[in-house]
Write a protein that holds these residues in place. Structure first.
Motif, PDB file in Angstrom:
ATOM      1  N   UNK A  75      36.479   1.735  45.711  1.00 35.60           N
ATOM      2  CA  UNK A  75      36.859   0.406  46.197  1.00 35.60           C
ATOM      3  C   UNK A  75      35.680  -0.531  46.006  1.00 35.60           C
ATOM      4  N   UNK A  76      35.939  -1.814  46.114  1.00 39.19           N
ATOM      5  CA  UNK A  76      34.866  -2.796  46.015  1.00 39.19           C
ATOM      6  C   UNK A  76      34.283  -3.030  47.405  1.00 39.19           C
ATOM      7  N   UNK A  77      32.981  -2.803  47.524  1.00 39.06           N
ATOM      8  CA  UNK A  77      32.317  -2.925  48.820  1.00 39.06           C
ATOM      9  C   UNK A  77      32.152  -4.387  49.233  1.00 39.06           C
ATOM     10  N   UNK A  78      32.375  -5.332  48.317  1.00 36.10           N
ATOM     11  CA  UNK A  78      32.233  -6.747  48.673  1.00 36.10           C
ATOM     12  C   UNK A  78      33.570  -7.369  49.076  1.00 36.10           C
ATOM     13  N   UNK A  79      34.598  -7.190  48.242  1.00 35.91           N
ATOM     14  CA  UNK A  79      35.875  -7.868  48.534  1.00 35.91           C
ATOM     15  C   UNK A  79      36.918  -6.931  49.139  1.00 35.91           C
ATOM     16  N   UNK A  80      36.662  -5.611  49.099  1.00 39.68           N
ATOM     17  CA  UNK A  80      37.563  -4.668  49.741  1.00 39.68           C
ATOM     18  C   UNK A  80      38.728  -4.198  48.887  1.00 39.68           C
ATOM     19  N   UNK A  81      38.771  -4.592  47.627  1.00 38.72           N
ATOM     20  CA  UNK A  81      39.891  -4.164  46.779  1.00 38.72           C
ATOM     21  C   UNK A  81      39.929  -2.645  46.642  1.00 38.72           C
ATOM     22  N   UNK A  82      41.112  -2.072  46.752  1.00 40.32           N
ATOM     23  CA  UNK A  82      41.337  -0.640  46.558  1.00 40.32           C
ATOM     24  C   UNK A  82      41.603  -0.401  45.085  1.00 40.32           C
ATOM     25  N   UNK A  83      40.814   0.457  44.456  1.00 38.49           N
ATOM     26  CA  UNK A  83      40.848   0.501  42.992  1.00 38.49           C
ATOM     27  C   UNK A  83      41.158   1.853  42.364  1.00 38.49           C
TER      28      UNK A  83
END
Ligand SMILES: [Zn+2]
Ligand SMILES: [Zn+2]
Length: 138
Positions: A75-83
């Motif tokens: 996931x992106x630790x800045x925006x929280x997107x689950x990837x």
């Protein structure tokens, strides 16, 4: 950014993670397991691509969470997107279909782990459903 021609590209909401896939998947698989539900806020829609066919153009903010004894979720630790979902020792990487740039020209193939699905929605698109994981690809 778009996906006209060439491989699929995608990334997170803030742009801290960007990737390019040089192989196309068969399509999208919706996973209704409880872990995907919490990770994505709804069911997980994934494409699966060989790990060595995915190149990261940016991964400054990519972080991994060990969600089970055999897998990690990216996931992106800045925006929280689950990837991403990756199983330990597997040569494949699952990529959240919603992170792909449009258009993808992909279609949804099937539903898996439907025995775990949440009770607030119905699956009524007529696609194949599997109570647990999908059968091995041919
Ligand atoms: Zn981000
Ligand atoms: Zn799942």
């Amino acid at each position: 950014m778009s996906n006209s021609g060439g491989g699929l590209t995608g990334g997170c909401l803030c742009g801290g993670v960007r990737y390019r896939a040089t192989e196309r998947p068969m399509g999208v698989v919706n996973c209704h397991c409880g872990q995907c539900r919490r990770f994505h806020g709804h069911f997980g829609a994934y494409i699966t691509i060989p790990r060595d066919a995915v190149a990261f153009e940016k991964q400054d903010t990519l972080s991994w969470y060990r969600s089970s004894a055999k897998a990690q979720r990216g996931f992106c630790a800045r925006c929280g997107s689950s990837l991403f979902w990756k199983g330990d020792g597997e040569a494949l990487l699952d990529i959240a279909a919603g992170s792909l740039d449009q258009p993808t020209s992909l279609t949804t193939l099937r539903h898996i782990h439907v025995a775990d699905k949440a009770d607030y929605y119905a699956i009524d698109d007529g696609l194949e459903r599997f109570p647990e994981g999908a059968p091995e690809p041919p």
